[in-house]
Write a protein that holds these residues in place. Sequence first.
Motif, short mmCIF file in Angstrom:
data_model
loop_
_atom_site.label_atom_id
_atom_site.label_comp_id
_atom_site.label_asym_id
_atom_site.label_seq_id
_atom_site.Cartn_x
_atom_site.Cartn_y
_atom_site.Cartn_z
N GLY A 45 0.76 -1.31 0.12
CA GLY A 45 0.04 0.00 0.12
C GLY A 45 0.77 1.28 0.04
N CYS A 46 2.12 1.06 -0.08
CA CYS A 46 2.97 2.75 -0.07
C CYS A 46 4.37 1.94 -0.82
CB CYS A 46 3.24 2.85 1.24
SG CYS A 46 3.96 1.86 2.54
N ALA A 47 5.06 2.99 -1.15
CA ALA A 47 6.24 2.88 -2.03
C ALA A 47 7.17 3.99 -2.09
CB ALA A 47 5.97 2.37 -3.37
N VAL A 48 8.35 3.91 -1.71
CA VAL A 48 9.31 5.15 -1.50
C VAL A 48 10.09 5.26 -2.83
CG1 VAL A 48 11.51 5.84 -0.61
CG2 VAL A 48 10.04 4.49 0.72
N THR A 49 10.05 6.45 -3.31
CA THR A 49 10.54 6.84 -4.67
C THR A 49 12.17 6.94 -4.44
OG1 THR A 49 10.55 9.02 -4.59
CG2 THR A 49 8.51 8.03 -5.42
N PRO A 50 12.84 7.06 -5.48
CA PRO A 50 14.46 7.62 -5.37
C PRO A 50 14.24 8.98 -5.05
CG PRO A 50 14.02 6.27 -7.41
CD PRO A 50 12.40 6.45 -7.06
N GLY B 145 9.35 10.16 14.20
CA GLY B 145 8.55 10.79 13.17
C GLY B 145 8.39 9.89 12.00
N GLU B 146 8.34 8.66 12.31
CA GLU B 146 8.24 7.70 11.05
C GLU B 146 7.12 7.88 10.60
OE1 GLU B 146 11.19 5.98 14.18
OE2 GLU B 146 9.22 6.67 14.21
N PHE B 147 6.71 7.50 9.33
CA PHE B 147 5.34 7.45 8.55
C PHE B 147 4.75 6.14 8.90
CE2 PHE B 147 2.32 6.57 5.26
CZ PHE B 147 1.82 8.11 4.95
N LEU B 148 3.57 6.21 9.21
CA LEU B 148 2.89 5.05 9.71
C LEU B 148 1.80 4.85 8.59
CD1 LEU B 148 2.53 5.77 13.43
CD2 LEU B 148 4.08 4.49 12.34
N LEU B 149 1.58 3.53 8.31
CA LEU B 149 0.43 3.01 7.30
C LEU B 149 -0.01 1.89 8.08
CD1 LEU B 149 -0.77 4.14 4.51
CD2 LEU B 149 0.19 1.84 3.56
N VAL B 150 -1.53 1.88 8.26
CA VAL B 150 -2.25 0.56 8.89
C VAL B 150 -3.52 0.43 7.82
CG1 VAL B 150 -3.56 -0.04 11.05
CG2 VAL B 150 -1.63 1.46 11.03
N GLU B 151 -3.23 -0.89 7.63
CA GLU B 151 -4.21 -1.37 6.77
C GLU B 151 -5.24 -2.46 7.35
OE1 GLU B 151 -3.93 -3.05 2.33
OE2 GLU B 151 -2.85 -4.29 3.67
N GLN B 152 -6.49 -2.22 7.30
CA GLN B 152 -7.57 -3.14 7.85
C GLN B 152 -7.71 -4.20 6.81
OE1 GLN B 152 -9.24 -3.90 10.95
NE2 GLN B 152 -9.40 -5.72 9.69
N ARG B 153 -6.98 -5.44 6.78
CA ARG B 153 -7.16 -6.65 5.69
C ARG B 153 -8.55 -7.30 6.06
NH1 ARG B 153 -2.47 -10.49 6.80
NH2 ARG B 153 -3.15 -9.86 9.11
N PRO B 154 -9.27 -7.71 4.88
CA PRO B 154 -10.57 -8.34 4.99
C PRO B 154 -10.54 -9.79 5.82
CG PRO B 154 -9.77 -7.61 2.41
CD PRO B 154 -8.60 -7.58 3.34
N THR C 231 2.69 -0.53 8.42
CA THR C 231 3.97 -0.22 7.76
C THR C 231 4.32 0.68 8.05
OG1 THR C 231 2.87 -1.70 5.88
CG2 THR C 231 5.19 -0.15 5.48
N VAL C 232 5.85 0.69 8.61
CA VAL C 232 6.62 1.80 9.12
C VAL C 232 7.65 2.34 8.14
CG1 VAL C 232 7.78 2.79 11.07
CG2 VAL C 232 5.96 1.51 11.32
N THR C 233 7.78 3.67 7.72
CA THR C 233 8.65 4.21 6.67
C THR C 233 9.56 5.26 7.20
OG1 THR C 233 7.33 3.56 5.00
CG2 THR C 233 8.96 4.78 4.41
N MET C 234 10.87 5.34 7.30
CA MET C 234 11.53 6.51 7.53
C MET C 234 11.79 7.15 6.17
SD MET C 234 12.69 8.59 9.57
CE MET C 234 12.86 7.85 11.32
N LEU C 235 11.54 8.22 5.93
CA LEU C 235 11.54 8.93 4.62
C LEU C 235 12.66 9.71 4.36
CD1 LEU C 235 9.90 9.18 2.03
CD2 LEU C 235 8.94 11.21 3.03
N PRO C 236 13.53 9.54 3.52
CA PRO C 236 15.00 10.07 3.45
C PRO C 236 14.62 11.64 3.00
CG PRO C 236 14.95 8.00 2.44
CD PRO C 236 13.67 8.29 2.61
N GLN C 237 15.35 12.51 3.15
CA GLN C 237 15.23 13.64 2.44
C GLN C 237 15.27 13.58 1.07
OE1 GLN C 237 18.59 16.58 2.74
NE2 GLN C 237 17.16 18.08 3.45
#
Length: 243
Positions: free
Chosen positions: A31-36, A174-183, A190-196
């Motif tokens: 449900g999420c993806a980090v770009t270059p 300050g990590e980005f949090l994504l929470v998905e309610q699966r069927p 999902t936890v993401t640390m976002l680079p500058q």
Amino acid sequence: MISSTSTPVDPRNRLATVDWDEITAQLDGVGCAVTPQLLRPDECAGIAGLYDEVERFRSTVDMARFRFGSGQYRYFDRPYPDLVAELRAAFYPRLLPIARDWAARLGQPAPWPDSLDEWLDMCHAAGQRRSTPILLRYRAGDWNALHRDLYGDLVFPMQVVIGLDRPGLDYTGGEFLLVEQRPRAQSRGTVTMLPQGHGLVFTTRDRPVRSSRGWSASPVRHGVSTVRSGLRHTLGLVLHDAA
């Protein structure tokens, strides 16, 4: 990586170098993806520095006041800074095929036209006329509650956040949090640390997840964990306007 020179580069050219098959696979997987890296450090600093130019924004939100968490964010007013407008316009056609594919899997309408301008015209005709590009500022102790950025009936199913500061140097936590309610299952986080300078593409409302009955819409919310120290800025690019 982007050159360290200050020569402007069209965001469309930057996004053209992204592996969109990989971005699509990550979006389908979690449900999420980090770009270059999309922005140089000087560009990140330039956007973050706009926060104190209050006249550039249509409104300021104190998150604690509305029980959204703790911290503050501001919605850009029109006209947007060039780079903000260009990034938003450049992401839309890249994410549009994914949006249409998700709608097809779920058997839902895919109302999104070929261009961002046409889509925003539809939003405005439906009463969603307020700008949604957003600049967020978190200090130590600030956090953002899990939520969705819907703003009206017309919603684009993905949005983008770009990190403007250096995790581990300018701030911690300050990590980005994504929470998905699966069927018919427990929620997945999902936890993401976002680079500058890097972007994170993530689900706005829900996404298709295969189940025993075919494809099901899996609700998704996002937020930010507590900032432990320093100062954290991010640029948010929502691809629909607000009522």
